[in-house]
Design a protein around this motif. Sequence first.
Motif, PDB file in Angstrom:
ATOM      1  N   GLN A 151       1.181  -0.932   0.108  1.00 56.77           N
ATOM      2  CA  GLN A 151       0.032  -0.169   0.286  1.00 56.77           C
ATOM      3  C   GLN A 151       0.979   1.461  -0.362  1.00 56.77           C
ATOM      4  N   LEU A 152       1.895   0.795   1.169  1.00 56.83           N
ATOM      5  CA  LEU A 152       2.694   2.195   0.442  1.00 56.83           C
ATOM      6  C   LEU A 152       3.570   2.205  -0.465  1.00 56.83           C
ATOM      7  N   LEU A 153       4.057   1.432  -1.363  1.00 57.20           N
ATOM      8  CA  LEU A 153       4.828   1.250  -2.909  1.00 57.20           C
ATOM      9  C   LEU A 153       4.218   2.176  -3.733  1.00 57.20           C
ATOM     10  N   ARG A 154       2.077   1.790  -3.665  1.00 59.66           N
ATOM     11  CA  ARG A 154       1.456   2.183  -4.083  1.00 59.66           C
ATOM     12  C   ARG A 154       1.497   3.941  -4.576  1.00 59.66           C
ATOM     13  N   SER A 155       1.173   4.414  -3.225  1.00 57.17           N
ATOM     14  CA  SER A 155       0.641   5.389  -2.201  1.00 57.17           C
ATOM     15  C   SER A 155       1.982   6.044  -3.153  1.00 57.17           C
ATOM     16  N   SER A 156       2.900   5.910  -2.796  1.00 56.03           N
ATOM     17  CA  SER A 156       4.532   6.627  -2.932  1.00 56.03           C
ATOM     18  C   SER A 156       4.894   7.178  -4.381  1.00 56.03           C
ATOM     19  N   SER A 157       4.181   5.849  -4.450  1.00 58.78           N
ATOM     20  CA  SER A 157       5.238   5.687  -6.198  1.00 58.78           C
ATOM     21  C   SER A 157       4.124   6.904  -6.741  1.00 58.78           C
ATOM     22  N   SER A 158       2.758   6.966  -7.124  1.00 57.24           N
ATOM     23  CA  SER A 158       1.728   7.753  -7.440  1.00 57.24           C
ATOM     24  C   SER A 158       1.816   9.311  -7.002  1.00 57.24           C
ATOM     25  N   VAL A 159       2.480   9.390  -5.815  1.00 58.72           N
ATOM     26  CA  VAL A 159       3.472  11.376  -5.583  1.00 58.72           C
ATOM     27  C   VAL A 159       4.306  11.003  -6.996  1.00 58.72           C
ATOM     28  N   GLY A 160       5.066  10.474  -6.641  1.00 60.69           N
ATOM     29  CA  GLY A 160       6.498  11.021  -7.980  1.00 60.69           C
ATOM     30  C   GLY A 160       5.549  10.920  -9.852  1.00 60.69           C
ATOM     31  N   ALA A 161       4.862   9.801  -9.952  1.00 62.51           N
ATOM     32  CA  ALA A 161       4.185   9.798 -10.960  1.00 62.51           C
ATOM     33  C   ALA A 161       3.354  11.211 -11.708  1.00 62.51           C
ATOM     34  N   ASN A 162       2.394  11.246 -10.078  1.00 62.72           N
ATOM     35  CA  ASN A 162       1.165  11.970 -11.062  1.00 62.72           C
ATOM     36  C   ASN A 162       2.089  13.903 -10.640  1.00 62.72           C
ATOM     37  N   TYR A 163       3.209  14.146  -9.602  1.00 68.04           N
ATOM     38  CA  TYR A 163       3.932  15.458  -9.757  1.00 68.04           C
ATOM     39  C   TYR A 163       4.528  15.353 -11.290  1.00 68.04           C
ATOM     40  N   ARG A 164       4.766  14.214 -11.455  1.00 69.92           N
ATOM     41  CA  ARG A 164       5.516  13.994 -13.129  1.00 69.92           C
ATOM     42  C   ARG A 164       4.611  14.745 -14.379  1.00 69.92           C
ATOM     43  N   ALA A 165       3.585  13.977 -14.474  1.00 72.17           N
ATOM     44  CA  ALA A 165       1.853  14.115 -15.193  1.00 72.17           C
ATOM     45  C   ALA A 165       1.825  15.278 -14.881  1.00 72.17           C
ATOM     46  N   ALA A 166       1.837  16.531 -13.480  1.00 71.40           N
ATOM     47  CA  ALA A 166       1.197  17.577 -13.078  1.00 71.40           C
ATOM     48  C   ALA A 166       2.446  18.786 -14.030  1.00 71.40           C
ATOM     49  N   CYS A 167       3.624  18.048 -14.639  1.00 73.87           N
ATOM     50  CA  CYS A 167       4.741  18.550 -15.107  1.00 73.87           C
ATOM     51  C   CYS A 167       4.441  19.246 -16.878  1.00 73.87           C
ATOM     52  N   ARG A 168       3.745  17.911 -17.013  1.00 75.42           N
ATOM     53  CA  ARG A 168       3.281  17.781 -18.630  1.00 75.42           C
ATOM     54  C   ARG A 168       1.640  18.213 -18.510  1.00 75.42           C
ATOM     55  N   ALA A 169       1.422  19.181 -17.759  1.00 73.97           N
ATOM     56  CA  ALA A 169      -0.107  19.094 -17.983  1.00 73.97           C
ATOM     57  C   ALA A 169      -0.478  20.673 -19.005  1.00 73.97           C
ATOM     58  N   ARG A 170      -1.649  20.187 -19.428  1.00 69.60           N
ATOM     59  CA  ARG A 170      -2.368  21.045 -20.586  1.00 69.60           C
ATOM     60  C   ARG A 170      -3.231  22.323 -20.047  1.00 69.60           C
ATOM     61  N   SER A 171      -3.325  22.141 -19.212  1.00 70.57           N
ATOM     62  CA  SER A 171      -3.942  23.501 -18.821  1.00 70.57           C
ATOM     63  C   SER A 171      -4.013  23.771 -17.069  1.00 70.57           C
ATOM     64  N   GLN A 172      -4.767  25.127 -16.467  1.00 72.07           N
ATOM     65  CA  GLN A 172      -4.032  24.991 -15.338  1.00 72.07           C
ATOM     66  C   GLN A 172      -5.065  24.013 -14.430  1.00 72.07           C
ATOM     67  N   ALA A 173      -6.156  24.247 -14.718  1.00 67.43           N
ATOM     68  CA  ALA A 173      -7.147  22.581 -14.448  1.00 67.43           C
ATOM     69  C   ALA A 173      -6.519  21.720 -14.346  1.00 67.43           C
ATOM     70  N   GLU A 174      -5.748  20.951 -15.212  1.00 72.02           N
ATOM     71  CA  GLU A 174      -5.230  19.825 -15.609  1.00 72.02           C
ATOM     72  C   GLU A 174      -4.155  19.531 -14.123  1.00 72.02           C
ATOM     73  N   PHE A 175      -2.906  20.858 -14.421  1.00 74.34           N
ATOM     74  CA  PHE A 175      -2.042  21.228 -13.258  1.00 74.34           C
ATOM     75  C   PHE A 175      -2.943  20.153 -11.555  1.00 74.34           C
ATOM     76  N   HIS A 176      -3.950  21.042 -12.112  1.00 76.22           N
ATOM     77  CA  HIS A 176      -4.635  21.880  -9.968  1.00 76.22           C
ATOM     78  C   HIS A 176      -5.176  19.689  -9.800  1.00 76.22           C
ATOM     79  N   ALA A 177      -5.520  19.319 -10.933  1.00 76.63           N
ATOM     80  CA  ALA A 177      -6.049  18.196 -10.162  1.00 76.63           C
ATOM     81  C   ALA A 177      -4.994  17.295 -10.336  1.00 76.63           C
ATOM     82  N   LYS A 178      -4.396  17.047 -11.222  1.00 73.49           N
ATOM     83  CA  LYS A 178      -2.871  16.043 -10.775  1.00 73.49           C
ATOM     84  C   LYS A 178      -2.051  16.497  -9.494  1.00 73.49           C
ATOM     85  N   LEU A 179      -2.450  17.916  -9.130  1.00 68.64           N
ATOM     86  CA  LEU A 179      -1.131  18.305  -8.026  1.00 68.64           C
ATOM     87  C   LEU A 179      -2.171  17.730  -6.658  1.00 68.64           C
TER      88      LEU A 179
END
Length: 132
Positions: A50-78
């Motif tokens: 469970q810890l592996l899943r949640s912690s890996s999601s932190v890294g993956a979703n911040y990376r996705a936030a950096c590639r966001a196409r809009s402020q709304a998408e950035f906010h959602a990923k963050l």
Amino acid sequence: MLNQYKIIENNSKTEFAEAFRKRTKKFVVDNIKFFRTLPKTEEAKIIGRQLLRSSSSVGANYRAACRARSQAEFHAKLSIVVEEADESVFWMEILVEAEVVKPNELDYLSDEANQILKIAAASRKTVSAKKY
């Protein structure tokens, strides 16, 4: 003069984003290494995963936030980063409170998770204030 300030501001934001991207990736790697040290009991495996899943999601979703196409998408990923960092803290607390690991074994990771959580939550609040 105003354009120079904008360039400096944008460079500063880019540098921060890159440093935070590396930091969240390191957080994932550190959690993987910690997982390998857990006792080989069933509860340690379950909670550790469970810890592996949640912690890996932190890294993956911040990376996705950096590639966001809009402020709304950035906010959602963050928002996902905030949620998953908080969940990582939760699983670390469970590992300690259930006496699967000693508190000092998680000092660094717990502190890092809380810092990432605070930074991501503050960033999300800033983005929200801009009324994407």
